[in-house]
Every structure is written in structure tokens, then in C-alpha cells.
Design a protein around this motif. Structure first.
Motif, PDB file in Angstrom:
ATOM      1  N   VAL A 174      44.704  57.107  72.718  1.00  0.00           N
ATOM      2  CA  VAL A 174      44.026  58.235  72.063  1.00  0.00           C
ATOM      3  C   VAL A 174      44.805  58.813  70.889  1.00  0.00           C
ATOM      4  O   VAL A 174      44.327  59.737  70.223  1.00  0.00           O
ATOM      5  CB  VAL A 174      43.701  59.366  73.067  1.00  0.00           C
ATOM      6  CG1 VAL A 174      42.609  58.938  74.028  1.00  0.00           C
ATOM      7  CG2 VAL A 174      44.941  59.824  73.792  1.00  0.00           C
ATOM      8  N   ILE A 175      45.995  58.289  70.629  1.00  0.00           N
ATOM      9  CA  ILE A 175      46.693  58.726  69.406  1.00  0.00           C
ATOM     10  C   ILE A 175      46.808  57.586  68.395  1.00  0.00           C
ATOM     11  O   ILE A 175      47.140  57.808  67.245  1.00  0.00           O
ATOM     12  CB  ILE A 175      48.103  59.306  69.691  1.00  0.00           C
ATOM     13  CG1 ILE A 175      49.017  58.286  70.386  1.00  0.00           C
ATOM     14  CG2 ILE A 175      47.996  60.600  70.482  1.00  0.00           C
ATOM     15  CD1 ILE A 175      50.485  58.672  70.322  1.00  0.00           C
ATOM     16  N   ARG A 176      46.521  56.361  68.829  1.00  0.00           N
ATOM     17  CA  ARG A 176      46.685  55.231  67.896  1.00  0.00           C
ATOM     18  C   ARG A 176      45.427  54.366  67.784  1.00  0.00           C
ATOM     19  O   ARG A 176      44.779  54.342  66.749  1.00  0.00           O
ATOM     20  CB  ARG A 176      47.870  54.364  68.330  1.00  0.00           C
ATOM     21  CG  ARG A 176      48.200  53.280  67.315  1.00  0.00           C
ATOM     22  CD  ARG A 176      49.440  52.495  67.706  1.00  0.00           C
ATOM     23  NE  ARG A 176      49.303  51.840  68.989  1.00  0.00           N
ATOM     24  CZ  ARG A 176      50.317  51.638  69.846  1.00  0.00           C
ATOM     25  NH1 ARG A 176      51.525  52.061  69.549  1.00  0.00           N
ATOM     26  NH2 ARG A 176      50.121  51.026  70.988  1.00  0.00           N
ATOM     27  N   GLU A 177      45.043  53.677  68.883  1.00  0.00           N
ATOM     28  CA  GLU A 177      43.946  52.707  68.754  1.00  0.00           C
ATOM     29  C   GLU A 177      42.598  53.377  68.464  1.00  0.00           C
ATOM     30  O   GLU A 177      41.857  52.947  67.600  1.00  0.00           O
ATOM     31  CB  GLU A 177      43.808  51.839  70.021  1.00  0.00           C
ATOM     32  CG  GLU A 177      44.858  50.744  70.147  1.00  0.00           C
ATOM     33  CD  GLU A 177      46.139  51.234  70.814  1.00  0.00           C
ATOM     34  OE1 GLU A 177      46.214  52.447  71.134  1.00  0.00           O
ATOM     35  OE2 GLU A 177      47.060  50.436  71.005  1.00  0.00           O
ATOM     36  N   ASP A 178      42.271  54.422  69.246  1.00  0.00           N
ATOM     37  CA  ASP A 178      41.009  55.127  69.034  1.00  0.00           C
ATOM     38  C   ASP A 178      41.246  56.631  69.160  1.00  0.00           C
ATOM     39  O   ASP A 178      41.025  57.221  70.228  1.00  0.00           O
ATOM     40  CB  ASP A 178      39.959  54.676  70.054  1.00  0.00           C
ATOM     41  CG  ASP A 178      38.637  55.400  69.831  1.00  0.00           C
ATOM     42  OD1 ASP A 178      38.517  56.142  68.824  1.00  0.00           O
ATOM     43  OD2 ASP A 178      37.720  55.235  70.658  1.00  0.00           O
ATOM     44  N   PRO A 179      41.701  57.255  68.066  1.00  0.00           N
ATOM     45  CA  PRO A 179      42.046  58.683  68.146  1.00  0.00           C
ATOM     46  C   PRO A 179      40.857  59.621  67.989  1.00  0.00           C
ATOM     47  O   PRO A 179      41.035  60.804  67.690  1.00  0.00           O
ATOM     48  CB  PRO A 179      43.043  58.853  66.995  1.00  0.00           C
ATOM     49  CG  PRO A 179      42.683  57.813  66.002  1.00  0.00           C
ATOM     50  CD  PRO A 179      42.049  56.664  66.758  1.00  0.00           C
ATOM     51  N   THR A 180      39.621  59.120  68.238  1.00  0.00           N
ATOM     52  CA  THR A 180      38.420  59.937  68.000  1.00  0.00           C
ATOM     53  C   THR A 180      38.478  61.293  68.705  1.00  0.00           C
ATOM     54  O   THR A 180      38.154  62.321  68.103  1.00  0.00           O
ATOM     55  CB  THR A 180      37.161  59.185  68.509  1.00  0.00           C
ATOM     56  OG1 THR A 180      37.253  57.844  68.066  1.00  0.00           O
ATOM     57  CG2 THR A 180      35.893  59.825  68.003  1.00  0.00           C
ATOM     58  N   LEU A 181      38.894  61.298  69.991  1.00  0.00           N
ATOM     59  CA  LEU A 181      38.894  62.564  70.741  1.00  0.00           C
ATOM     60  C   LEU A 181      39.834  63.578  70.091  1.00  0.00           C
ATOM     61  O   LEU A 181      39.521  64.770  69.995  1.00  0.00           O
ATOM     62  CB  LEU A 181      39.339  62.333  72.192  1.00  0.00           C
ATOM     63  CG  LEU A 181      38.346  61.614  73.101  1.00  0.00           C
ATOM     64  CD1 LEU A 181      38.988  61.349  74.472  1.00  0.00           C
ATOM     65  CD2 LEU A 181      37.072  62.454  73.257  1.00  0.00           C
ATOM     66  N   ASN A 182      40.996  63.102  69.646  1.00  0.00           N
ATOM     67  CA  ASN A 182      41.938  64.022  69.004  1.00  0.00           C
ATOM     68  C   ASN A 182      41.461  64.461  67.626  1.00  0.00           C
ATOM     69  O   ASN A 182      41.648  65.623  67.233  1.00  0.00           O
ATOM     70  CB  ASN A 182      43.329  63.369  68.912  1.00  0.00           C
ATOM     71  CG  ASN A 182      44.128  63.572  70.182  1.00  0.00           C
ATOM     72  OD1 ASN A 182      44.507  64.685  70.517  1.00  0.00           O
ATOM     73  ND2 ASN A 182      44.357  62.489  70.920  1.00  0.00           N
TER      74      ASN A 182
END
Ligand SMILES: Nc1nc2c(ncn2[C@@H]2O[C@H](COP(=O)(O)OP(=O)(O)OP(=O)(O)O)[C@@H](O)[C@H]2O)c(=O)[nH]1
Ligand SMILES: [Mg+2]
Length: 208
Positions: A78-86
């Protein structure tokens, strides 16, 4: 105060489990607020909101300025590959607080390979600690090498864990190709202003 990009500047704080990421936030927030900087925080925990609740209890910021993301089993996702939520959480803070200067994003504790996507952050710190071993810089993990600022925390513990701190710092500098290294003791509030100076000069400037 203005950021160099659009909206609030986004700062990542990564590092291994227990290295002192939340402790650093608890020390940084009052220093930054004392400089008139408007802040919000996003925390990432695996399946709880533990760090966000800890920061709310500390009453360093209005509770509405602290959001929690549940990272699931792979905190680096969630911070690199798919950070959409962040990114969505940061966008919602920008909308709710149009005067924000900085959004500080703590990652879930992870391994030495964790890094932040530059789609999510403008600048990121990696926090290691002396009790994690003085060989950590020599292992050349991407967090140690690529972060904009490397923080070596818990320097108060070095006599108890047999760490040669000047050597650990020198080895960290040697693998970082000129990027800065700061030693901190979050327990005694040492080195925090140096961290604040580094991130402010990287992402903020005072308008004319
Ligand atoms: N002696 C000493 N202890 C520290 C220091 N900084 C943090 N700690 C302690 O280290 C432990 C972990 O600190 P946290 O701030 O929770 O670490 P974290 O990196 O946020 O941990 P996770 O979010 O679970 O990955 C706590 O018990 C802190 O009190 C320091 O500079 N010196
Ligand atoms: Mg934490």
C-alpha cells in the motif's frame, strides 16, 4: 508557507517494525507545528488502527487530521505497488484542510526492502535503530540506500547493544552516495530539529 508542488507535500516514514517511526512522529509534530506548519498524518497498520489511536491519545493534532489505512498482510503493497488507499486518504485530507502544508505518512513496519512509490510521496525517510544491528547499513537494503533521509534512531541504546555508533553512521553515509543520515534519540528528543530542517528545506518554501 507554500509547498513546491500542488496541495500539501507528502512525506513517507518507513522502516522496520519497532524502529521508532511513531515515536519520531510524536516528536516531529510539535516541532513542525511550532514553526507554523499545518500538518496531517496517515498511519498504516496491518489490520488495526493502533498507531493512529496512539497519536490521537497523545493529543498532538486534532483527531480529524489523523487517518488510518489498514495495510493488510503486506505493508509495502500500500505504499509502493498499489498506493491507491494512501493517495485517497491524502487527497481527502487536502480537501478537508485546504491550508495543509505537510501530510506525514507512516508505513506499517516492514523489512529493509520497503520503499515508497513516488506517486504517493514527494520525499521519504527510512528509520532504522541501533538495536536492530550495526550491520544494517552494510546490508544495503533499498530503504537504507534510496531514502531521501536515513534516520538512525535509539542512539541512547548503543552502549547496551555493543554498537559502534560512529562506525555505523559512517557505513550508512558510505552506501548512500551523499544522501543525508541523521542520528536521533526519540526518548530524549535529540536530533529531531535536524530531521525537521531536512524535510522542510526539501519540500517547503516561504512565499515572498
Ligand atoms: N530507548 C529508546 N527507545 C525508543 C526510541 N524511539 C522509540 N523507542 C521505543 O521503541 C519502541 C517502538 O517504537 P515505535 O515508535 O512504536 O516504533 P514503530 O517503528 O512505530 O513501530 P511499528 O509501527 O510497530 O513498526 C517503543 O517502545 C518506543 O518507546 C529511542 O530513541 N530510544
Ligand atoms: Mg508505528
Amino acid at each position: 508557507m507554500k509547498t513546491k508542488g500542488q496541495g500539501a507535500a507528502r512525506i513517507g516514514i518507513g522502516g522496520p517494525v519497532g524502529s521508532g517511526k511513531t515515536a519520531l512522529l510524536e516528536r516531529l509534530i510539535p516541532v513542525l507545528r511550532g514553526r507554523g506548519i499545518q500538518i496531517a498524518v496517515i498511519t498504516n497498520d496491518l489490520v488495526t488502527h493502533e498507531d493512529a489511536e496512539r497519536l490521537r491519545r497523545a493529543q498532538l493534532l486534532e483527531p480529524e487530521r489523523i487517518l488510518a489505512v489498514e495495510a493488510g498482510a503486506c505493508p509495502h503493497t500500500v505504499i509502493r505497488e498499489d498506493p491507491t488507499l494512501n493517495i485517497e486518504a491524502a487527497d481527502s485530507l487536502d480537501r478537508a484542510f485546504p491550508d495543509l502544508d505537510l501530510i506525514l505518512i507512516e508505513s506499517g513496519g516492514d523489512n529493509l526492502a520497503s520503499t515508497f512509490s513516488l506517486d504517493l510521496v514527494d520525499y521519504w525517510l527510512f528509520v532504522i535503530d541501533v538495536a536492530g544491528g550495526d550491520d544494517i547499513p552494510r546490508k544495503r537494503g533499498p530503504g537504507v540506500i534510496q531514502s531521501d533521509l536515513l534516520v538512525i534512531n535509539k542512539v541512547d541504546l548503543h552502549p547496551y547493544v555493543g554498537v559502534d555508533l560512529p562506525r555505523m553512521r559512517a557505513e550508512a553515509l558510505a552506501v548512500r552516495n551523499g544522501r543525508p543520515v541523521v542520528c536521533t534519540n526519540c526518548r530524549a528528543n535529540e536530533g529531531i530539529a535536524v530531521v525537521a530542517d531536512a524535510l522542510c528545506s526539501a519540500v517547503l518554501y516561504r512565499g515572498a
